[in-house]
Design a protein around this motif. Structure first.
Motif, PDB file in Angstrom:
ATOM      1  N   ASN A 235      27.550  -3.932 -15.362  1.00 28.79           N
ATOM      2  CA  ASN A 235      26.347  -3.794 -16.168  1.00 28.79           C
ATOM      3  C   ASN A 235      25.469  -5.029 -16.015  1.00 28.79           C
ATOM      4  OD1 ASN A 235      24.556  -2.857 -18.316  1.00 28.79           O
ATOM      5  ND2 ASN A 235      25.511  -4.436 -19.575  1.00 28.79           N
ATOM      6  N   VAL A 236      24.146  -4.823 -16.030  1.00 26.83           N
ATOM      7  CA  VAL A 236      23.189  -5.926 -15.988  1.00 26.83           C
ATOM      8  C   VAL A 236      22.335  -5.872 -17.248  1.00 26.83           C
ATOM      9  CG1 VAL A 236      21.205  -6.911 -14.779  1.00 26.83           C
ATOM     10  CG2 VAL A 236      23.125  -5.989 -13.472  1.00 26.83           C
ATOM     11  N   ASP A 237      22.206  -7.007 -17.927  1.00 27.19           N
ATOM     12  CA  ASP A 237      21.355  -7.099 -19.108  1.00 27.19           C
ATOM     13  C   ASP A 237      19.926  -7.366 -18.651  1.00 27.19           C
ATOM     14  OD1 ASP A 237      20.051  -7.583 -21.463  1.00 27.19           O
ATOM     15  OD2 ASP A 237      21.408  -9.153 -22.167  1.00 27.19           O
ATOM     16  N   VAL A 266      33.145  -6.752 -26.064  1.00 20.51           N
ATOM     17  CA  VAL A 266      32.898  -5.323 -26.309  1.00 20.51           C
ATOM     18  C   VAL A 266      34.192  -4.696 -26.815  1.00 20.51           C
ATOM     19  CG1 VAL A 266      32.196  -3.098 -25.355  1.00 20.51           C
ATOM     20  CG2 VAL A 266      31.122  -5.212 -24.525  1.00 20.51           C
ATOM     21  N   ALA A 267      35.216  -4.697 -25.976  1.00 22.02           N
ATOM     22  CA  ALA A 267      36.559  -4.217 -26.340  1.00 22.02           C
ATOM     23  C   ALA A 267      36.502  -2.882 -27.069  1.00 22.02           C
ATOM     24  CB  ALA A 267      37.285  -5.264 -27.187  1.00 22.02           C
ATOM     25  N   PRO A 374      22.809   5.837 -21.508  1.00 19.77           N
ATOM     26  CA  PRO A 374      22.609   5.521 -22.924  1.00 19.77           C
ATOM     27  C   PRO A 374      23.820   4.762 -23.459  1.00 19.77           C
ATOM     28  CG  PRO A 374      21.883   7.748 -22.477  1.00 19.77           C
ATOM     29  CD  PRO A 374      22.552   7.274 -21.219  1.00 19.77           C
ATOM     30  N   ASN A 375      23.575   3.663 -24.150  1.00 27.42           N
ATOM     31  CA  ASN A 375      24.635   2.750 -24.558  1.00 27.42           C
ATOM     32  C   ASN A 375      25.374   3.263 -25.802  1.00 27.42           C
ATOM     33  OD1 ASN A 375      26.280   0.579 -25.097  1.00 27.42           O
ATOM     34  ND2 ASN A 375      24.625  -0.804 -25.707  1.00 27.42           N
ATOM     35  N   PRO A 376      26.620   3.668 -25.657  1.00 25.25           N
ATOM     36  CA  PRO A 376      27.367   4.147 -26.836  1.00 25.25           C
ATOM     37  C   PRO A 376      27.727   3.027 -27.801  1.00 25.25           C
ATOM     38  CG  PRO A 376      28.790   4.088 -24.914  1.00 25.25           C
ATOM     39  CD  PRO A 376      27.414   3.759 -24.422  1.00 25.25           C
ATOM     40  N   PHE A 377      27.542   1.765 -27.389  1.00 22.51           N
ATOM     41  CA  PHE A 377      27.889   0.617 -28.215  1.00 22.51           C
ATOM     42  C   PHE A 377      26.641  -0.092 -28.752  1.00 22.51           C
ATOM     43  CE2 PHE A 377      30.845   1.122 -24.584  1.00 22.51           C
ATOM     44  CZ  PHE A 377      31.877   1.734 -25.281  1.00 22.51           C
ATOM     45  N   TYR A 378      25.530   0.618 -28.742  1.00 19.46           N
ATOM     46  CA  TYR A 378      24.267   0.076 -29.248  1.00 19.46           C
ATOM     47  C   TYR A 378      24.400  -0.250 -30.742  1.00 19.46           C
ATOM     48  CZ  TYR A 378      19.206  -0.061 -30.232  1.00 19.46           C
ATOM     49  OH  TYR A 378      17.933  -0.427 -30.613  1.00 19.46           O
ATOM     50  N   LYS A 379      23.988  -1.448 -31.084  1.00 21.79           N
ATOM     51  CA  LYS A 379      24.019  -1.958 -32.465  1.00 21.79           C
ATOM     52  C   LYS A 379      25.429  -1.996 -33.058  1.00 21.79           C
ATOM     53  CE  LYS A 379      19.226  -0.954 -33.701  1.00 21.79           C
ATOM     54  NZ  LYS A 379      18.299  -0.316 -34.677  1.00 21.79           N
ATOM     55  N   PRO A 384      29.016  -7.640 -29.248  1.00 26.12           N
ATOM     56  CA  PRO A 384      27.793  -8.437 -29.116  1.00 26.12           C
ATOM     57  C   PRO A 384      27.261  -8.538 -27.699  1.00 26.12           C
ATOM     58  CG  PRO A 384      29.701  -9.859 -29.479  1.00 26.12           C
ATOM     59  CD  PRO A 384      30.152  -8.449 -29.737  1.00 26.12           C
ATOM     60  N   LEU A 385      28.115  -8.346 -26.705  1.00 26.01           N
ATOM     61  CA  LEU A 385      27.657  -8.462 -25.323  1.00 26.01           C
ATOM     62  C   LEU A 385      26.573  -7.450 -24.987  1.00 26.01           C
ATOM     63  CD1 LEU A 385      28.215  -9.963 -22.593  1.00 26.01           C
ATOM     64  CD2 LEU A 385      29.725  -8.056 -22.015  1.00 26.01           C
ATOM     65  N   VAL A 386      26.669  -6.243 -25.560  1.00 25.74           N
ATOM     66  CA  VAL A 386      25.734  -5.172 -25.194  1.00 25.74           C
ATOM     67  C   VAL A 386      25.076  -4.519 -26.399  1.00 25.74           C
ATOM     68  CG1 VAL A 386      26.962  -4.638 -23.041  1.00 25.74           C
ATOM     69  CG2 VAL A 386      27.602  -3.448 -25.154  1.00 25.74           C
ATOM     70  N   SER A 387      25.313  -5.027 -27.591  1.00 26.81           N
ATOM     71  CA  SER A 387      24.833  -4.341 -28.795  1.00 26.81           C
ATOM     72  C   SER A 387      23.314  -4.247 -28.869  1.00 26.81           C
ATOM     73  CB  SER A 387      25.365  -5.025 -30.053  1.00 26.81           C
ATOM     74  OG  SER A 387      24.920  -6.375 -30.119  1.00 26.81           O
ATOM     75  N   ALA A 388      22.597  -5.120 -28.152  1.00 30.82           N
ATOM     76  CA  ALA A 388      21.134  -5.084 -28.182  1.00 30.82           C
ATOM     77  C   ALA A 388      20.545  -4.191 -27.095  1.00 30.82           C
ATOM     78  CB  ALA A 388      20.573  -6.499 -28.042  1.00 30.82           C
ATOM     79  N   GLN A 389      21.396  -3.655 -26.217  1.00 32.63           N
ATOM     80  CA  GLN A 389      20.914  -2.850 -25.092  1.00 32.63           C
ATOM     81  C   GLN A 389      20.953  -1.368 -25.461  1.00 32.63           C
ATOM     82  OE1 GLN A 389      22.923  -3.921 -21.355  1.00 32.63           O
ATOM     83  NE2 GLN A 389      23.434  -5.911 -22.231  1.00 32.63           N
TER      84      GLN A 389
END
Length: 561
Positions: A235-237, A266-267, A374-379, A384-389
């Motif tokens: 993944n790329v931010d 993420v885990a 679509p990011n299933p770990f959004y927010k 925290p690694l991907v929560s803003a994506q």
């Protein structure tokens, strides 16, 4: 939060066999959570792993005793995994040969039968093309797949179906338009994925009705015949300044049951069948969920999406435009000179010529270079690694230099004892591996605290010890480590096993010769001595008394500094 990834739950999300569409489909959501914190294996994988290993142990015991009657197979046998590296069609076909050399259904060489003793099979990029083709065709043999591959590969990736290429491009454009009409982004990765599907997957409309989650409905999966498949990507931010993953980038796993990463920032995992669903803090954003986003072609295409690097040397306008969209920073060693491979430039320009061939694709931002999920770990506060994506921008699984997907088997939850690493990377001028990617994995694993990875030296040591063209065992004598059996591609037949990663047209003769060289690599030219020594390497960490011949084997193949 947990959900039950049982076959029953996943079955509720399966697309009707009569539905052949690339478009995601709206459906009702499960009653259980869409997020599972990574505190162990999912229920689905655990059930499969247990049943698969029971079958694998029987086959492994038979294979061990075939190589030497001196092995003690009465106790617990090692859990064995195989990795298939990236490297384009070189990796697909060389890796196919190694699988054939291990497959008791499809060969009669010294190593035949070992594939039946393997519990897991992971792959990325070109290796994911191989693994996806095997599983989508219901755990097909390489011999049967060759009859599908040869005519497709001879036409070439960018001239699909020969003279019917124009019609194929029109169909692919229509597929992507349907995906966009359903409210989802279509990028160059979608077109790439559809072209690869035509080459590799069964079924109507260029294999469009294959999804990763519906692999669970195939007879070979139901009967636990196939090793559990894992495909990896990065993944790329895109909120940052680079368009390539960092050196310590997370390894993301696609499996029939789940998608996610073990990375501690993420885990978490989510059901593969519901990928595409809009989720916020673990809760669907609407009253409906999405299925069919996990198109298998899109998964294997995601694992091999390499369009985020600036297109060095490009001359055609689309390629130049896209290179300017993504300001990646290239790093080279101080004593190296940067050269532009003409074939790579031609490949990149072929890819970007899809602009004119497939009008459903438009390019306006760097995001158009990636596979969009679509990011299933959004927010999700625990990620925290991907929560803003809101969307995950996914790329080739080997972009951090780990060209073999070993990380999935260093996770304690899987308890893998032996990792067979088939390396088809093109490190050298002759396009063969020199151990560099294995060293990269060791360094990354050390940084991540994955202590099961044994020490691997730099490629300079591989070269100095003259061990770049034969197998090597890492981790011998250390029960705290997994045993890593490095099986590098090497020119063991007259035609050899090297082609450029960017080569996309391969005639039938070359396809067969690359697979044949892979068979020679896997079996070391049908060497009985190698089969016995491989068995010794697999059993070395069990603590059992080994046959007398293992002493010489381990002296020959175990790495020592």
């Amino acid at each position: 939060m947990r959900f039950q990834t049982s076959a029953t739950l996943v079955a509720t999300a399966l697309i009707s066999p009569g539905l052949a569409t690339y478009a995601p489909v709206s459906t009702s959501c499960p009653s259980t959570s869409l997020i599972r914190i990574a505190d162990g294996l999912s229920d689905g994988e655990q059930t499969y792993r247990t049943a698969r290993k029971e079958k694998a142990d029987v086959a492994l015991a038979d294979w061990l005793l075939k190589t030497s009657c001196g092995f003690d197979t009465s106790g617990d046998l090692p859990t064995v995994a195989l990795t298939s590296s990236g490297g384009g069609f070189r990796a697909l076909l060389g890796g196919a040969g190694v699988v054939q050399a291990f497959d008791g259904r499809d060969s009669n060489v010294s190593t035949s039968g070992l594939y039946q003793g393997i519990t897991y099979h992971s792959a990325l990029s070109g290796g994911s093309w191989l693994l996806s083709s095997i599983i989508a065709n219901d755990f097909a043999t390489i011999s049967s797949l060759l009859e599908i591959w040869k005519p497709n590969f001879a036409n070439g990736l960018f001239t699909p179906d020969g003279s019917n290429a124009t019609a194929v491009f029109a169909d692919i454009s229509a597929d992507i338009a349907l995906k966009k009409a359903a409210g989802f982004k279509g990028t160059v990765a979608d077109a790439w994925s559809r072209l690869l599907s035509l080459q590799l997957l069964p079924g109507p409309n260029y294999g469009v009705d294959n999804t990763l989650s519906t692999i669970t409905s195939l007879s070979s999966f139901i009967d636990y015949e196939m090793p559990y498949p894992i495909i990896t990507a990065q993944n790329v931010d895109l909120s940052g300044t680079l368009c390539t993953p960092p050196a310590n980038g997370s390894v993301w796993e696609f499996t029939p049951y789940e998608f996610g990463t073990w990375d501690p920032e993420v885990a978490a995992f989510t059901p593969t069948a519901f990928l595409g669903t809009s989720v916020s803090n673990g809760i669907p954003s609407t009253n409906s969920c999405i299925t069919n986003y996990d198109n298998l072609g899109f998964v294997l295409g995601t694992s091999s999406t390499l369009f985020n690097d600036p297109t060095e040397g490009a001359t055609e306008a689309p390629a130049v435009l896209l290179a300017n969209l993504c300001q990646a920073t290239a790093t080279t060693s101080s004593n190296s000179t940067s050269t532009v491979d003409p074939l790579t430039v031609e490949f990149e320009e072929d890819v970007f010529s899809l602009l004119t061939e497939i009008p459903a694709i438009t390019f306006t931002s760097a995001a158009d270079l990636f596979a969009t999920w679509p990011n299933p770990f959004y927010k999700l506060t625990s990620a925290p690694l991907v929560s803003a994506q809101q969307n995950l921008a996914m790329v080739d699984g080997g972009e951090t230099g780990q060209v073999n997907p070993i990380f999935p088997f260093l996770q304690p939850a899987r308890n893998v004892n032996v990792i067979l690493v088939n390396d088809n990377d093109g490190d050298t001028a002759a396009l063969y591996p020199n151990g560099a990617e294995l060293r990269n994995t060791y360094l990354a694993a050390s940084a991540a605290g994955l202590t099961r990875m044994p020490f691997v030296p730099s490629s300079d040591v591989f070269i100095a010890q003259n061990i770049t063209e034969r197998p090597v065992f890492f981790g011998c004598g250390d029960s705290s480590k997994a045993t890593v059996v490095w099986i590098p591609n090497a020119p063991l037949t007259p035609a050899g096993g090297a082609i450029e990663t960017a080569q996309t047209v391969i005639n039938g003769t070359q396809t067969e010769s690359l697979v044949a060289n892979g068979v020679a690599v896997g079996s070391q030219n049908d060497s009985k001595e190698w089969a016995t020594c491989l068995a010794c390497g697999i059993m070395e960490g069990t603590g059992t008394v080994l046959p007398a011949e293992c002493r010489a084997c381990l002296e020959k193949y175990c790495f020592t500094q």
